[in-house]
Design a protein around this motif. Structure first.
Motif, PDB file in Angstrom:
ATOM      1  N   MET A 104      59.918  77.913 -24.559  1.00  0.00           N
ATOM      2  CA  MET A 104      60.803  78.943 -24.816  1.00  0.00           C
ATOM      3  C   MET A 104      60.918  79.804 -23.395  1.00  0.00           C
ATOM      4  SD  MET A 104      59.891  82.419 -26.493  1.00  0.00           S
ATOM      5  CE  MET A 104      60.679  82.921 -28.012  1.00  0.00           C
ATOM      6  N   VAL A 123      62.366  83.138 -21.831  1.00  0.00           N
ATOM      7  CA  VAL A 123      62.884  84.468 -22.089  1.00  0.00           C
ATOM      8  C   VAL A 123      63.537  85.166 -21.005  1.00  0.00           C
ATOM      9  CG1 VAL A 123      62.146  86.762 -22.937  1.00  0.00           C
ATOM     10  CG2 VAL A 123      60.683  84.916 -23.402  1.00  0.00           C
ATOM     11  N   SER A 180      65.271  88.658 -19.775  1.00  0.00           N
ATOM     12  CA  SER A 180      65.160  90.001 -20.298  1.00  0.00           C
ATOM     13  C   SER A 180      66.314  90.573 -19.630  1.00  0.00           C
ATOM     14  CB  SER A 180      63.755  90.644 -20.392  1.00  0.00           C
ATOM     15  OG  SER A 180      62.800  90.032 -19.748  1.00  0.00           O
ATOM     16  N   PHE A 206      71.903  85.046 -16.948  1.00  0.00           N
ATOM     17  CA  PHE A 206      72.015  83.790 -16.265  1.00  0.00           C
ATOM     18  C   PHE A 206      71.199  82.681 -17.162  1.00  0.00           C
ATOM     19  CE2 PHE A 206      67.725  83.441 -15.209  1.00  0.00           C
ATOM     20  CZ  PHE A 206      67.045  85.042 -15.155  1.00  0.00           C
ATOM     21  N   MET A 230      64.517  79.989  -9.688  1.00  0.00           N
ATOM     22  CA  MET A 230      64.245  81.183 -10.658  1.00  0.00           C
ATOM     23  C   MET A 230      62.674  81.517 -10.688  1.00  0.00           C
ATOM     24  SD  MET A 230      67.007  80.893 -13.191  1.00  0.00           S
ATOM     25  CE  MET A 230      68.695  80.263 -12.684  1.00  0.00           C
ATOM     26  N   GLN A 241      59.631  82.114 -13.073  1.00  0.00           N
ATOM     27  CA  GLN A 241      59.108  82.324 -14.531  1.00  0.00           C
ATOM     28  C   GLN A 241      57.698  82.702 -14.374  1.00  0.00           C
ATOM     29  OE1 GLN A 241      60.209  77.867 -15.191  1.00  0.00           O
ATOM     30  NE2 GLN A 241      59.607  78.434 -17.183  1.00  0.00           N
ATOM     31  N   LYS A 297      55.773  79.656 -23.717  1.00  0.00           N
ATOM     32  CA  LYS A 297      56.769  80.829 -23.502  1.00  0.00           C
ATOM     33  C   LYS A 297      56.625  81.320 -22.357  1.00  0.00           C
ATOM     34  CE  LYS A 297      57.788  84.775 -26.618  1.00  0.00           C
ATOM     35  NZ  LYS A 297      56.992  85.587 -27.327  1.00  0.00           N
ATOM     36  N   SER A 298      57.936  81.490 -21.467  1.00  0.00           N
ATOM     37  CA  SER A 298      57.875  82.167 -20.212  1.00  0.00           C
ATOM     38  C   SER A 298      59.240  82.886 -20.033  1.00  0.00           C
ATOM     39  CB  SER A 298      57.767  81.142 -19.202  1.00  0.00           C
ATOM     40  OG  SER A 298      59.226  80.134 -19.308  1.00  0.00           O
ATOM     41  N   TYR A 299      58.809  84.203 -19.064  1.00  0.00           N
ATOM     42  CA  TYR A 299      59.910  85.101 -18.929  1.00  0.00           C
ATOM     43  C   TYR A 299      60.571  84.523 -17.619  1.00  0.00           C
ATOM     44  CZ  TYR A 299      58.607  88.203 -22.747  1.00  0.00           C
ATOM     45  OH  TYR A 299      58.323  88.670 -24.129  1.00  0.00           O
ATOM     46  N   VAL A 300      61.812  84.663 -17.625  1.00  0.00           N
ATOM     47  CA  VAL A 300      62.498  84.053 -16.547  1.00  0.00           C
ATOM     48  C   VAL A 300      63.260  84.894 -15.597  1.00  0.00           C
ATOM     49  CG1 VAL A 300      63.996  82.151 -15.692  1.00  0.00           C
ATOM     50  CG2 VAL A 300      62.690  81.794 -17.785  1.00  0.00           C
ATOM     51  N   PHE A 301      63.107  85.106 -14.475  1.00  0.00           N
ATOM     52  CA  PHE A 301      63.976  86.210 -13.666  1.00  0.00           C
ATOM     53  C   PHE A 301      64.729  85.256 -12.639  1.00  0.00           C
ATOM     54  CE2 PHE A 301      60.091  88.119 -15.225  1.00  0.00           C
ATOM     55  CZ  PHE A 301      60.776  89.429 -15.525  1.00  0.00           C
ATOM     56  N   ARG A 302      65.918  86.037 -12.198  1.00  0.00           N
ATOM     57  CA  ARG A 302      66.832  85.294 -11.167  1.00  0.00           C
ATOM     58  C   ARG A 302      65.925  85.293 -10.006  1.00  0.00           C
ATOM     59  NH1 ARG A 302      72.577  85.059 -11.191  1.00  0.00           N
ATOM     60  NH2 ARG A 302      73.426  86.120 -13.058  1.00  0.00           N
ATOM     61  N   LYS A 351      67.487  88.676  -7.364  1.00  0.00           N
ATOM     62  CA  LYS A 351      67.742  90.084  -7.591  1.00  0.00           C
ATOM     63  C   LYS A 351      66.485  90.643  -7.371  1.00  0.00           C
ATOM     64  CE  LYS A 351      69.702  92.790 -11.221  1.00  0.00           C
ATOM     65  NZ  LYS A 351      70.083  92.619 -12.756  1.00  0.00           N
ATOM     66  N   LEU A 370      64.022  93.516  -8.109  1.00  0.00           N
ATOM     67  CA  LEU A 370      63.882  94.558  -9.409  1.00  0.00           C
ATOM     68  C   LEU A 370      62.765  95.706  -8.951  1.00  0.00           C
ATOM     69  CD1 LEU A 370      63.632  91.774 -12.111  1.00  0.00           C
ATOM     70  CD2 LEU A 370      65.478  93.095 -11.796  1.00  0.00           C
ATOM     71  N   MET A 422      61.150  94.503 -18.476  1.00  0.00           N
ATOM     72  CA  MET A 422      61.510  93.180 -18.890  1.00  0.00           C
ATOM     73  C   MET A 422      60.506  92.298 -19.307  1.00  0.00           C
ATOM     74  SD  MET A 422      64.447  92.480 -16.202  1.00  0.00           S
ATOM     75  CE  MET A 422      65.637  93.661 -15.828  1.00  0.00           C
ATOM     76  N   LEU A 423      59.319  92.461 -18.867  1.00  0.00           N
ATOM     77  CA  LEU A 423      58.261  91.888 -19.401  1.00  0.00           C
ATOM     78  C   LEU A 423      57.626  92.394 -20.778  1.00  0.00           C
ATOM     79  CD1 LEU A 423      56.357  90.876 -16.114  1.00  0.00           C
ATOM     80  CD2 LEU A 423      57.527  89.307 -17.555  1.00  0.00           C
TER      81      LEU A 423
END
Lengths: 807, 728
Positions: A284, A286, A288, A294, B172, B174, B185-190, B193, B195, B203-204
């Motif tokens: 998964m 995420v 946010s 994107f 990206m 992660q 599970k991971s949170y992905v960021f551009r 950009k 932040l 966001m996390l």
């Protein structure tokens, strides 16, 4: 023991050109009322008549300007050069030669086109013509495609365009000699010369960026906020997808579907899933940053179902568990579409998003909405705002989606207002479908939802489509109605187009037509098939032209006319007050009928209401349109319902509008041995007998009305309970009972369900129960509670209008 | 009395302090005339096997502006239970616990041998150590594999209760959630950009929901840290999970087209790492460990674009102010470094690539936070693998050789003021009476924060003598300095180490010979060199180069990246190591006698010698021409030539010994006469023989060096000439 209503009249109706109603008296009195009520034309008889006269023989399309059988008639079509009425129906098959005549009659000239319509198994699908690298043969000037009406000249070396008369060289590879009648000798070998409908294989020139397209993708995007999880919806969707993914559309002879699938879940943030076949477990990801959406992965998001079967199954097993304890109630919406769009962009393909959404998107994100529902606006000048999107954000998003071929199908499960008018913008402009299940409960609504979902996933669909309608010189397609996007005045662009989507096209004169050459329509649809093949589907139709108004009125089709008028009115409410729209509708119909009365009918007293034979049902249908929820809402109709219906009707074909505006009411207690449907009866309370059970369907709902005095045996047989009072009104299906009556009724229900593009909600209505109010709303010949006129009153009103115009 | 040499050595061993001058010139005027400033090298956590920490709070001077710690230098009135602060002369009452003290019953901090003492104090909740791996996935398959293995291995080296986290990046970024079963599970960021910390935490999902304050209920302590977050989990709980996760790590999947660099979002990755720790564990020991295999190519902090045809900025571009991204990137990393330092966290950079990786722009991340900076050619080298392993080395007592979140407070007697410090620290902006206006290094404060340190971390601290010439210090007067280092020990204990030293004042006119005799040449060289490097960093340009000896000049001439790297280490290693950096050591092995140190001169390169050179960053073993021929002939395998085998083996053993202790692991080069790698040796030796003067010297000895650099001989001659001329 069941007499057919007024069937003794049919001979009379069939032999004369028009229907005379009313009395020789000059004023409308109560006595007149009696006349109207006894002589008001019956649609059931007309349907019955058409069915019995035209249903037995196939409809052969070889002749120009033939009026096809009614949509309610079962008939077969033999394509002999004109497109089947399943693809194109017209308001009139004989159109005025001049614009003056057209204006005078006020009869709109429109075609209702369903380019990818499903055909019954007995009929053959359009042949696929492959001209190799050179592509289809077209007119040099107007770019019309080769069709049966092109005239070959000079021994077959050139052909003259039937639309613009320009002469074009026949390419050497396409040359063929002509026989003594001037026909090419290969006439019968070439579908594009002998048939009304056929397909061409498109060359690379017809493809975006001059590159053959990749197979499309389906992305399933599931709301996992609190409501969705709690109602059991998420679990239901995941369970269903496990099996449904094996039924993705595939090209006729292919072993497996070429369509790739991807999965996203979301609430305030989006979760993408990597379901690459090599993984032991799905992953998964995420995102946010919903302000700047994107796609976080490239490889493993869109996969082949067979290759990733175990990973997908594992994912679908885990999604309901992962979110089982969620507390998140807020959702985003626009970023979900953006995510799907970006994913398709990254994969360089077209496709469809299936979004399952539950609430007004109030979380902080682009496209965030506020609750602006306000019933007080009804009947004010501001009522139109309820149908308009609250932000233009979605219009721009829709434009981007269309450019990529990203079609959005929306399944809504609202428990309160969620602004369908705004949420539906992208769906509507990309050629998608909206399904709405208010107060969704798994127990009662799962059948309907799952059937809709199954059908929606499985149905034939084309992507990245552009439709162009070409016409003979003299008329021109000027207006279009339906779910699509137009960046210019001629090209109808649809990110996706399925077999149920219909586009209504209006034509206007820009020159004169001639009786000799008639008028031709060519609808060309360029699209990508579900296997990624770029194709052109061509439908041709030839119409007659007339210099006498009587010819026009004799060849009209009221069902199609109503389809056009409803769509026209439903678009009107976006910009004008509803009352203005209603008045304009009445006025136009009055003018049509007055023109007939003035120019075509034999002189008679003004007290007589004279209707053309082909339009004798215009008043009753018109009344239904005027009484519909969009134009005259009852107190129980929500703003979302109206927006939903408005968008729904805009993509309906003639059969759907027909039954939607005038529902079908069938007595169920009839001869159980018969295989066919029982004959329909008028939608009026006076037709209901307390001792009978009736079925009413309008394409969205099926009501089973049970009279208070129905025999216990029937109740036992149908509901499995011993008395009227024990019948539960929250049944969503009829119990399966082993007796002829139950079987018969269930088979009728099944038969009806199959005919419709959406699974209808079954509602049991007990006479004198509170649900009966809802049911009565559909008894359209009666006066409605929201103020809609009864059939008789409306006839009376129309007559008055006509007389005013004539005097 | 022992010699000054012994004195210096003793002091260093006991206190970890070496002063440039061990007898101090008693007035400002005299001190400035000495050229070399009064300064010291302080190793705050110098390993002391004989120093058991005491388990109580230090006793502080009650004057709010002083707060010096009770030390053996303080005068004590045992009867009245009073002590006088030796810095501000405030008389202080002993706390009640000291009621029983007397001349024979002294607390440890009053005993002269405890001029350095360590207190264990109980303050605040103990939080486990935190290790956040930030891993570049734009690596070659082989490199990534090696790195994955190193990381997996490292999990077993961490303390079981340490929290560990993983961020991976490429195009990206992660942030991996480590606590989940089943689906990873991971949170992905551009990667493009930037932040803010707030956005990252939102966001996390780390922002704490506002707890409604209820009336009548005591407020919960708001400082209570959340002990775990989904992204940082105890190693013992998730090591299987994380091992699998690391195992499944793939190279960045986004296609890199011909002629492009991979898109590497180092800037955003670091920013997220910093934000994550900032939001979850401010002011507790945490290491962000960045592993990168190339320059940042997109987003904030990008150093070079992704077009391969545009090369990375060169030394030349920078001089011409032509480096497009440099200023912006440097600013980005500086901001991050300052935030990290403010939170008491540190950033390590492990950069392994053949090409440059942008260390120049990123250096502040490690420099300001006390993090390690390690540079290598590939993650698949023993240089990286062993260096990385060494980060987790344990000291003699089985504790990690790392400490966190230290603050160093320096107190001086009135005659002295603090000019500044140079080392892996940031200023805490503590103004006070003992802070000089003249800054040397990071000045204007008497306190510094050192986010991460180990037993060898050494700071240079510069002082200014402020005593006026006309106010002489009485004969036998002593000046004192107290260093108070509070830090989080690797066992998560809070500790305070106090070192109090005193030196004699001397009148430079009458007692110059004393002052001269107490000059610590080595310490002075390193202190001056640090100043030089510090100025090179902050000022640049040729002026600075005149400051330093030829080796340092050379330091500045190498690739920018490397120079950042070398400077980084130079600014923190202890004296011996620093000296090696300045003057590499060359040993010769031959049949003529035992191994001996020889001049770092081309004349030392002889055919029948094996040379071992240690430059701190490189260890080179060089076989002379004849030796190499013998080895090729295989003499070492013949039983009758066993002595040759031993000769070959001896330098290898010695090198191994160096390799085992050195951090970072040096580049190990084994080469021979004529070998291409021999350049490492040839570039370091003094070119006494070059192609210019070859024929003037005897043909027999040494090997000529092709260089335009001057030889030491020439340099010294020139220096002497200058010294004489300027004196006149």
């Amino acid at each position: 023991h069941y007499p057919h209503p007024q069937n003794s009249n049919h001979k009379l109706l069939s032999t004369v050109d028009n229907v005379c109603l009313g009395s020789p008296f000059h004023c409308l009195t109560d006595i007149n009322f009696v006349f109207y009520s006894t002589l008001k034309p019956s649609l059931q008889i007309l349907m019955w008549y058409d069915r019995s006269n035209r249903g037995s023989e196939p409809f052969v399309t070889g002749v120009r300007g033939q009026v096809p059988p009614l949509v309610t008639t079962n008939f077969l079509v033999k394509d002999q050069g004109n497109a089947s009425p399943r693809y194109i129906r017209c308001t009139s098959y004989n159109i005025p030669c001049t614009s003056d005549m057209a204006k005078q009659s006020q009869v709109p000239l429109a075609a209702v086109i369903k380019p990818l319509a499903t055909l019954p198994p007995e009929e053959t699908l359009p042949y696929l013509v492959d001209h190799g690298e050179s592509g289809p043969v077209r007119c040099n000037r107007c770019k019309a495609y080769m069709c049966p009406f092109m005239q070959f000249i000079e021994g077959g070396r050139r052909f003259q365009c039937c639309f613009c008369s320009c002469v074009t060289e026949v390419p050497p590879h396409y040359f063929q000699h002509l026989d003594h009648t001037g026909k090419r000798v290969d006439f019968y070998d070439r579908p594009e010369l002998s048939l009304g409908s056929y397909e061409f294989l498109a060359t690379v020139d017809y493809c975006k960026n001059n590159k053959f397209p990749s197979p499309p993708a389906f992305i399933f995007m599931i709301d996992v906020s609190y409501n969705a999880v709690k109602s059991g919806l998420v679990r239901l969707i995941c369970e269903e997808l496990k099996s449904l993914l094996d039924y993705l559309p595939r090209e006729g002879n292919m072993e497996e579907s070429a369509i790739r699938v991807g999965f996203v879940t979301y609430n305030k943030v989006l979760h993408f899933y990597n379901v690459k076949s090599s993984l032991a477990q799905p992953q998964m990801m995420v995102v946010s940053d919903v302000a700047d959406m994107f796609v976080p992965l490239l490889d493993g998001f869109l996969v082949n179902v067979n290759e990733s079967r175990t990973v997908i199954a594992s994912l679908l097993d885990q999604i309901p568990e992962m979110f089982a304890d969620t507390r998140e109630t807020e959702t985003v919406f626009a970023p979900v579409i953006q995510a799907g769009l970006e994913a398709l962009k990254a994969a360089e393909c077209s496709g469809k998003l299936f979004i399952f959404h539950t609430s007004l998107p109030i979380a902080e994100a682009p496209g965030k909405l506020k609750n602006r529902d306000d019933k007080k606006l009804i009947n004010t000048d501001k009522e139109k705002t309820l149908f308009q999107p609250q932000t233009s954000f979605y219009n721009n998003l829709a434009k981007d989606c269309v450019a990529q071929g990203c079609c959005v199908d929306l399944f809504l499960f609202p428990n309160q207002y969620l602004d369908v008018a705004t949420l539906g913008v992208v769906t509507y402009q990309t050629g998608g479908s909206i399904y709405k299940y208010a107060y969704f409960q798994v127990r009662t609504d799962q059948d309907r939802f799952l059937n809709d979902l199954r059908r929606d996933v499985q149905k034939e669909v084309g992507f990245d489509a552009v439709m162009r309608v070409r016409t003979s010189t003299g008329i021109r397609a000027t207006d279009f109605f339906g779910a699509f996007y137009m960046s210019n005045t001629t090209d109808v662009e649809m990110a996706g187009l399925d077999c149920d989507k219909t586009i209504t096209v209006e034509f206007k004169h820009d020159d004169k037509l001639s009786e000799d050459s008639g008028a031709l329509l060519q609808c060309a649809l360029l699209y990508t098939s579900c296997a990624g093949q770029r194709r052109l589907r061509i439908h041709n139709l030839s119409l007659n032209c007339c210099t006498q108004l009587a010819d026009l009125y004799r060849n009209c089709e009221t069902d199609t006319l109503i389809n056009y008028l409803a769509k026209y009115a439903y678009r009107g409410v976006l910009n004008s007050p509803v009352k203005t729209v209603r008045d304009a509708l009445i006025n136009q119909c009055a003018q049509i009928l007055a023109c007939y009365r003035k120019n075509c009918a034999s002189p008679s007293s003004a007290g007589q209401l004279i209707l053309p034979e082909c339009m004798k049902l215009l008043p009753v249908y018109l009344n239904c349109v005027l009484k519909s929820d969009v134009l005259q809402p009852g107190p129980e109709v929500t703003t979302d319902d109206r927006a939903y219906i408005r968008q729904l009707v805009t993509s309906m074909d003639v059969a759907e509008t027909n039954v939607f505006f005038y529902p079908r009411l069938l007595p169920l207690v009839t001869d159980v041995d018969s295989d066919s449907l029982p004959a329909a009866i008028r939608n009026s309370e006076e037709r209901l007998s307390k001792g009978d059970i009736y079925l009413l369907e309008n394409g969205l709902n099926i009501f089973v009305w049970v009279g208070v005095n129905v025999q216990q045996g029937l109740i036992q047989n149908l509901f499995g309970v011993s008395s009227f009072s024990q019948i539960s009104s929250d049944l969503s299906t009829l119990p399966v009972l082993e007796n002829p009556f139950s079987k018969k009724v269930r088979s009728i229900v099944d038969m009806l369900q199959v005919q419709r593009s959406r699974y209808m909600k079954l509602i049991i209505v007990k006479q004198e129960d509170k649900l009966e109010m809802l049911f009565k709303h559909f008894l359209v010949e009666d006066k409605s509670l929201s103020g809609g006129a009864s059939y008789v009153d409306f006839l009376c009103h129309m007559h008055k209008e006509i007389r005013q115009l004539l005097s | 009395m022992a010699t000054y040499l012994e004195f210096i050595q003793q002091n260093e061993e006991r206190d970890g302090v070496r002063f440039s001058w061990n007898v101090w010139p008693s007035s400002r005027l005299e001190a400035t005339r000495m050229v070399v400033p009064l300064a010291c090298l302080l190793t705050p956590l110098k390993e002391r096997l004989d120093l058991p920490p005491v388990q109580y709070e230090p006793v502080l001077c009650s004057r709010p502006t002083c707060k010096a710690v009770l030390s053996p230098l303080c005068q004590v009135d045992y009867r009245a239970k009073l002590w006088a602060c030796n810095f501000c002369f405030q008389r202080n009452q002993f706390p009640p616990a000291y009621a029983g003290i007397s001349e024979v019953n002294q607390p440890a901090e009053l005993m002269p041998q405890f001029s350095t003492i360590e207190y264990i104090v109980q303050r605040g909740p103990q939080t486990p150590l935190i290790f956040l791996y930030v891993v570049d996935t734009c690596l070659e398959e082989e490199d990534l594999q090696a790195l994955k293995e190193s990381l997996q291995m490292s999990l077993s080296l961490l303390p079981a209760d340490a929290l560990v986290g993983l961020i991976t990046f490429g195009r990206m970024v992660q942030v991996h959630e480590l606590s989940c079963e089943g689906i990873s599970k991971s949170y992905v960021f551009r990667g493009t950009k930037d932040l803010t910390a707030k956005q990252i935490q939102d966001m996390l999902g780390l922002s704490r929901p506002a707890v409604p304050i209820q009336q009548g209920r005591p407020l919960q302590t708001p400082e209570q840290p959340v002990i775990s977050s989904r992204f940082l989990q105890p190693v013992h709980k998730i090591d299987m999970n994380l091992t699998d996760l690391l195992g499944e790590l793939q190279r960045d999947p986004w296609p890199v087209t011909q002629g492009k660099r991979p898109l590497r979002s180092t800037g955003v990755a670091l920013s997220i790492a910093v934000g994550l720790l900032e939001g979850t564990f401010p002011n507790t020991g945490a290491r962000i460990m960045l592993f990168t295999g190339g320059p940042p190519t997109q987003g904030p902090g990008m150093v070079v674009g992704d077009e391969l045809k545009t090369p990375i900025r060169s030394w030349h571009d920078i001089e011409k102010d032509n480096a497009r991204f440099m200023k912006k990137a440097t600013k980005h990393y500086e901001t991050l470094a300052n935030r990290t330092a403010a939170n008491g966290h540190c950033i390590d950079i492990y950069a392994c690539a053949l090409d440059q990786t942008g260390l120049l722009e990123m250096k502040c991340c490690a420099n300001l936070t006390g993090g390690h900076m390690v540079m290598g050619d590939s993650f698949n080298t023993s240089l990286f693998k062993q260096t990385f392993q060494r980060v987790f080395n344990k000291g003699f007592n089985g504790e990690f050789r790392m400490a966190f979140g230290a603050s160093l407070d320096v107190k001086t007697s009135r005659e002295l003021k603090i000019a500044g410090a140079i080392g892996p620290c940031i200023s805490l902006n503590a103004k006070g009476p003992c802070v000089s206006e003249n800054e040397l290094g990071i000045g204007g404060t008497s306190q510094w924060k050192i986010c991460s340190l180990d037993p060898s971390t050494t700071l240079a601290i510069y002082f200014e003598v402020v005593n006026q010439h006309n106010a002489p210090i009485p004969q036998g007067g002593r000046g004192a300095v107290q260093f108070v280092t509070q830090y989080q020990h690797s066992s998560t204990q809070k500790r305070i180490r106090v070192t109090t030293i005193a030196r004699n004042w001397a009148d430079a006119q009458s007692q110059l010979q004393h002052i001269e005799a107490a000059f610590d040449q080595e310490a002075a060289a390193v202190l001056m060199a640090r100043l030089g490097v510090y100025r090179a960093e902050s000022e640049e340009g040729p002026d600075v180069l005149r400051w330093l000896d030829r080796q340092l000049i050379r330091l500045g001439r190498t690739l920018r990246n490397e120079s950042s790297y070398y400077r980084h280490h130079f600014a923190r290693q202890d004296l011996t190591q620093s000296l090696i950096m300045i003057q590499p050591i060359l040993y010769a092995y031959s049949f003529h006698g035992p191994p001996e140190p020889v001049l770092l001169d081309s004349s030392s390169i002889l055919p029948d010698r094996i040379l071992l050179m240690d430059t701190f960053f490189q260890i080179v073993i060089y076989l002379g021409e004849t030796i190499a021929q013998w080895q090729k002939a295989g003499y070492q395998d013949m039983p009758e030539y066993e002595n040759f085998k031993h000769l070959l083996q001896a330098p290898l053993d010695d090198a191994q010994e160096i390799l085992q202790t050195r951090f970072p692991m040096p580049r190990y080069i084994h080469t021979e006469h004529g070998g291409s790698q021999a350049r490492f040796l040839l570039s370091k030796v003094n070119p006494s023989q070059t192609h210019n003067n070859l024929y003037a010297w005897g043909q027999e000895s040494g090997a000529p060096i092709l260089t335009d650099d001057v030889s030491l001989q020439v340099f010294m001659d020139h220096l002497k000439k200058l010294a004489v001329s300027s004196a006149s």
